[in-house]
Design a protein around this motif. Structure first.
Motif, PDB file in Angstrom:
ATOM      1  N   LEU A  68       5.272  -1.153  16.901  1.00  0.00           N
ATOM      2  CA  LEU A  68       4.687  -0.528  15.702  1.00  0.00           C
ATOM      3  C   LEU A  68       3.178  -0.725  15.618  1.00  0.00           C
ATOM      4  CD1 LEU A  68       6.852  -0.941  12.467  1.00  0.00           C
ATOM      5  CD2 LEU A  68       6.437   1.084  13.859  1.00  0.00           C
ATOM      6  N   ASN A 121       7.844  -5.438  19.640  1.00  0.00           N
ATOM      7  CA  ASN A 121       7.917  -4.268  18.771  1.00  0.00           C
ATOM      8  C   ASN A 121       6.606  -3.488  18.871  1.00  0.00           C
ATOM      9  OD1 ASN A 121       7.612  -2.653  16.266  1.00  0.00           O
ATOM     10  ND2 ASN A 121       9.590  -3.541  15.798  1.00  0.00           N
ATOM     11  N   ASP A 153      -7.308   0.372   9.740  1.00  0.00           N
ATOM     12  CA  ASP A 153      -7.417   0.628   8.295  1.00  0.00           C
ATOM     13  C   ASP A 153      -7.697  -0.670   7.539  1.00  0.00           C
ATOM     14  OD1 ASP A 153      -6.758   3.271   8.736  1.00  0.00           O
ATOM     15  OD2 ASP A 153      -4.654   3.051   8.123  1.00  0.00           O
ATOM     16  N   ALA A 157       6.732  -6.885   6.523  1.00  0.00           N
ATOM     17  CA  ALA A 157       7.400  -5.575   6.524  1.00  0.00           C
ATOM     18  C   ALA A 157       8.717  -5.617   5.749  1.00  0.00           C
ATOM     19  CB  ALA A 157       7.655  -5.122   7.954  1.00  0.00           C
ATOM     20  N   LEU A 158       9.445  -6.725   5.853  1.00  0.00           N
ATOM     21  CA  LEU A 158      10.745  -6.818   5.186  1.00  0.00           C
ATOM     22  C   LEU A 158      10.556  -7.206   3.717  1.00  0.00           C
ATOM     23  CD1 LEU A 158      12.741  -8.570   8.052  1.00  0.00           C
ATOM     24  CD2 LEU A 158      12.817  -6.166   7.377  1.00  0.00           C
ATOM     25  N   SER A 188       7.486  -5.907   1.870  1.00  0.00           N
ATOM     26  CA  SER A 188       7.743  -4.457   2.016  1.00  0.00           C
ATOM     27  C   SER A 188       6.475  -3.675   2.365  1.00  0.00           C
ATOM     28  CB  SER A 188       8.375  -3.882   0.740  1.00  0.00           C
ATOM     29  OG  SER A 188       9.645  -4.451   0.527  1.00  0.00           O
ATOM     30  N   LYS A 197       2.142   1.310   9.871  1.00  0.00           N
ATOM     31  CA  LYS A 197       2.650   2.522   9.234  1.00  0.00           C
ATOM     32  C   LYS A 197       1.870   2.824   7.951  1.00  0.00           C
ATOM     33  CE  LYS A 197       5.829   4.150  11.864  1.00  0.00           C
ATOM     34  NZ  LYS A 197       5.645   5.502  12.411  1.00  0.00           N
ATOM     35  N   LEU A 198       1.902   1.880   7.001  1.00  0.00           N
ATOM     36  CA  LEU A 198       1.190   2.099   5.736  1.00  0.00           C
ATOM     37  C   LEU A 198      -0.315   2.021   5.995  1.00  0.00           C
ATOM     38  CD1 LEU A 198       1.691   2.559   2.711  1.00  0.00           C
ATOM     39  CD2 LEU A 198       1.558   0.108   2.388  1.00  0.00           C
ATOM     40  N   ASP A 199      -0.739   0.949   6.590  1.00  0.00           N
ATOM     41  CA  ASP A 199      -2.108   0.796   7.067  1.00  0.00           C
ATOM     42  C   ASP A 199      -2.032   0.414   8.534  1.00  0.00           C
ATOM     43  OD1 ASP A 199      -3.953   1.262   4.973  1.00  0.00           O
ATOM     44  OD2 ASP A 199      -3.430  -0.652   4.049  1.00  0.00           O
ATOM     45  N   GLU A 232     -10.960   0.176   5.918  1.00  0.00           N
ATOM     46  CA  GLU A 232     -10.742   0.662   4.550  1.00  0.00           C
ATOM     47  C   GLU A 232     -10.523  -0.469   3.557  1.00  0.00           C
ATOM     48  OE1 GLU A 232      -7.489   3.447   4.480  1.00  0.00           O
ATOM     49  OE2 GLU A 232      -8.328   4.637   6.129  1.00  0.00           O
ATOM     50  N   VAL A 246       4.533  -2.358   5.605  1.00  0.00           N
ATOM     51  CA  VAL A 246       4.699  -2.208   7.047  1.00  0.00           C
ATOM     52  C   VAL A 246       3.359  -1.837   7.679  1.00  0.00           C
ATOM     53  CG1 VAL A 246       6.051  -1.109   8.869  1.00  0.00           C
ATOM     54  CG2 VAL A 246       7.048  -1.405   6.596  1.00  0.00           C
TER      55      VAL A 246
END
Lengths: 278, 485
Positions: free
Chosen positions: B403, B401, B224, B174-175, B213, B218-220, B228, B215
């Motif tokens: 997320l 966390n 997904d 993520a970072l 970068s 969130k992004l997948d 996907e 996440v």
């Protein structure tokens, strides 16, 4: 990825970048943001996703070059790449048909309003827009919002365009005229959001604000972006950035936003010294 | 056979003197010189059934590599370590060897154990500076795709093992930088970033696709990734990325940080060195760090190096209960950190601008042992005093966390938000999804996360081969034998 495909200065020191990132373009929803870094050692800068184009695989960001990092970002041009672009972050806006929604943008805060306004309109809301800026030159997105609002009011602090005064003055006028408003969304400087919130609280109109506290990772890891909502600490990056305006502790938000004001001034001093030396 | 332990004492670690190091972020221990490493290696008794290997969560062949060091064959030693551990220079620095491999060393019964950690560090450093970076052989491609979420020690270990097994591995971070807690949490003076970078780059050389970068959640979502993006299995190693606050008045004052934020600013964002990073950090003169673990020690020592005149470490129990490594406690004390034991702040007070001005601190005494077996701290009524401060760092632990768990509805979590996973395989409630490290166990150590990554990689490999879900636990290792003394 991360390539700047178009750059436009839409107001003095205010830039609109269209950036290639197909995945974020596809996944993002209204109200979400990204974190951008332009260079090694650069800060992580949170920016709202203003728009996206799934077929072109791009996202649109608008920022004002006011601090060290945003000034660095403004140096980039078409064809340059952002070093990092992470997102979409934050919770999407809770969109529903309220009836008549009033969307209010103050200064560069008008940028985050646009995607939410679009989503509200798509959900069936009738939109009244109020946008404001210090002066006419700094006003942004008038055309874009004008295209989706059935009524758009403009206010400038100096009266150079539209109503002279603040967006809250315009809102108060509308409400005093018994204009039907079922929901308010306001984004802008914290004092403006606070003023809107106080006005709509009296009249019991549900109001959302999008907060922009200092943030680092944007994933809920550091807690730097904590805000107080209904007396409870929340992290704007993962619990927000949108909250019920009537429950937000704006005074705390404004104080926390100023945490590094002294350091920022020092950095600006160094920069201006460097420029003098150049 | 080596000499009697007393005639061949444990080699001391040369280090930067405290009065110098508190003004810089350079690494504190210098590492063994060549001769020292060989002398230390000569202390190993080569037990027939070495317990040290069993003490290591990733089962490094410790006597094997130590023997090579003794003979001066440092590259061979490095290869030996890297059969099981691609991060020797990292682990040699941050592992709690004193509670793992060294505590079970037979020499520890009568004296000091072999300095296994220091030797591992030596080997890792030697290989970085002199080695030819030969990498382990890779199995032929299996055609299977595995996603690893998180690039901390657990994720990196799992990714390396899977790549060696021939799977196509992508690590999602993520970072903006790889390494997880190794890069955002552990300070430069304990783990220099350039050392981490070299060891992380070995994964790239193994063919692992490293995505920063990005996440996940969130992004997948995890779903997904499988539906996907075509990943056949996923390993979740996202760590304990949620700061815990104490819930006392004044915690949102300016100048009160979570340890995660304080360390992330200093380490990941390089705020400790304005030439390297633009991100600011408060340079407090009077700083209080709350907590007694390694993160608290790291925070206190960072605050000192950022220019504090006085750093107080407030811990609600006594020294004996401190969870930090002894070495870290010693380093902190040597540097002049002021331990206020058996104390706990109950309120932060601010000035008219909302900046932290002081803490109201309550004294504690130890009562009966609690569920953790440690004696419970009990507040002493009327003992409160005010401590003037300009920065406070809350280092009382971290949580799970949400997320990923919040975006993966069929992933079972426990009441504290951690992912439920089989400890022997990492298998979760969701088919094809494994998890390990702090997101399963809560805050633990780097090497324990690496051990979880290793077990999960083995189980993922079995699952990808036979499709059996959940994968059965691995076959039991041979019975422990008696070590020879």
């Amino acid at each position: 990825m991360n390539e700047i495909v178009s750059k436009e200065e839409i107001a003095p020191a205010t830039f609109r970048y269209v950036i290639n990132h197909p995945k974020i373009a596809q996944k993002r929803k209204a109200g979400q943001f990204v974190i951008v870094r332009t260079h090694e050692g650069g800060e992580r800068v949170p920016l709202t996703i203003v728009d996206s184009d799934v077929s072109n695989g791009t996202v649109t960001l608008i920022f004002q070059a006011v601090g060290h990092s945003t000034k660095e970002m403004a140096q980039l041009g078409v064809g340059d790449r952002l070093l990092d672009l992470a997102g979409p972050l934050g919770k999407p806006t809770h969109i529903r048909d309220y009836g008549t929604a009033c969307v209010i943008g103050g200064g560069y805060g008008t940028a985050p309003v646009l995607p939410i306004a679009q989503a509200l309109r798509d959900a069936g809301n009738d939109l009244i827009g109020i946008i404001g800026a210090r002066t006419r030159d700094l006003l942004i997105l008038e055309t874009e919002l004008g295209g989706i609002c059935s009524r758009l009011e403009v206010a400038t602090d100096d009266g150079s365009y539209g109503h002279k005064g603040f967006v809250t003055d315009v809102l108060r006028g509308l409400l005093d005229d018994k204009t039907k408003v079922d929901f308010v969304l306001a984004v802008g400087p914290s004092p403006m959001m606070k003023a809107v919130s106080e006005l709509t609280r009296e009249r019991e109109i549900p109001t959302m604000v999008s907060l922009n506290p200092i943030m680092i990772d944007g994933t809920g890891m550091c807690g730097g972006c904590r805000v107080e909502v209904d007396g409870v600490t929340k992290f704007a990056c993962v619990d927000g950035p949108e909250f019920d305006a009537h429950l937000v502790n704006f005074d705390l938000l404004m104080k926390r936003q100023g945490t590094y004001r002294a350091e920022e001034r020092a950095a600006d001093d160094v920069e201006s010294h460097c420029k003098i030396a150049d | 056979m080596a000499d009697h332990p007393s005639k061949n004492p444990r080699q001391p670690m040369p280090e930067q003197p405290p009065e110098e190091r508190i003004h810089n972020f350079n690494e504190v221990p210098y590492g063994y010189a060549l001769e020292q490493a060989m002398a230390e290696a000569s202390r190993c008794l080569r037990c027939k059934k070495p317990r040290c290997i069993l003490g290591c969560p990733v089962e490094v062949d410790i006597p094997g590599f130590v023997a090579q060091v003794q003979e001066g064959r440092f590259h061979k030693a490095a290869q030996k370590v890297m059969e099981t551990n691609l991060l020797p220079a990292v682990c040699g620095r941050v592992c709690p060897q004193e509670t793992q491999c060294e505590i079970v060393c037979v020499l520890a019964k009568k004296g000091d154990p072999v300095a296994i950690g220091r030797l591992e560090r030596f080997v890792g450093d030697w290989e970085r500076e002199h080695g030819d970076s030969t990498l382990p052989d890779l199995a032929p491609p299996t055609g299977k795709k595995v996603a690893v979420v998180g690039s901390g020690p657990g994720g990196l270990t799992c990714a390396a093992d899977l790549a060696k097994m021939g799977h196509a591995v992508t690590v999602f971070e993520a970072l903006h930088e790889l390494g997880g807690v190794l890069v955002y949490g552990i300070p430069e003076f304990r783990l220099p970033k350039h050392i981490l970078k070299v060891e992380v780059d070995r994964l790239r050389q193994l063919g692992v696709n490293l995505m920063t970068s990005t996440v996940i959640g969130k992004l997948d979502t995890i779903e997904d990734l499988m539906a996907e993006e075509g990943f056949d299995a996923v390993f979740i190693a996202t760590g304990a990325g949620l700061p815990v606050f104490m819930g006392i008045p004044g915690e949102n004052l300016l100048g009160v940080y979570s340890a995660n934020e304080f360390l992330t600013r200093s380490n990941l964002m390089r705020a400790y060195d304005p030439r390297q990073g633009d991100t600011p950090i408060a340079h407090g003169k009077r700083v209080m760090v709350i907590g007694g673990g390694n993160v608290a020690m790291d925070s206190a020592r960072t605050a000192l190096r950022l220019g504090a005149d006085h750093v107080i470490l407030s811990y609600r129990r006594s020294r004996d209960e401190m969870p930090a490594r002894l070495e870290e406690i010693h380093h902190a004390e040597d540097e002049g950190i002021d331990f206020e034991l058996l104390t706990c702040p109950i309120e932060f007070r601010g000035d008219e601008n909302g900046r932290l001005a002081s803490a109201i601190v309550q004294k504690m005494e130890l009562g009966e042992p609690d569920s953790s077996g440690r004696r419970r701290p009990v507040p002493i009524e009327g003992s409160e005093y005010e401590e003037p401060l300009d920065v406070a760092v809350v280092a009382v632990g971290a949580g799970a966390n949400p997320l990923i768990s919040s975006t993966t509805p069929d992933l079972e979590i426990n009441k504290r938000g951690y992912i439920v996973a089989d400890p022997s395989t990492g298998a979760t409630s969701k088919r094809g999804v494994f998890a390990g490290g702090d997101i399963v166990t809560g805050s633990a150590t780097v090497i324990e996360a690496m051990g979880a990554g290793r077990k999960a990689a083995a189980a993922i490999d079995r699952y990808l081969a036979d499709g059996v879900w959940p994968p059965p636990p691995p076959e039991k290792p041979a019975e422990d034998g008696e070590d020879q003394g």
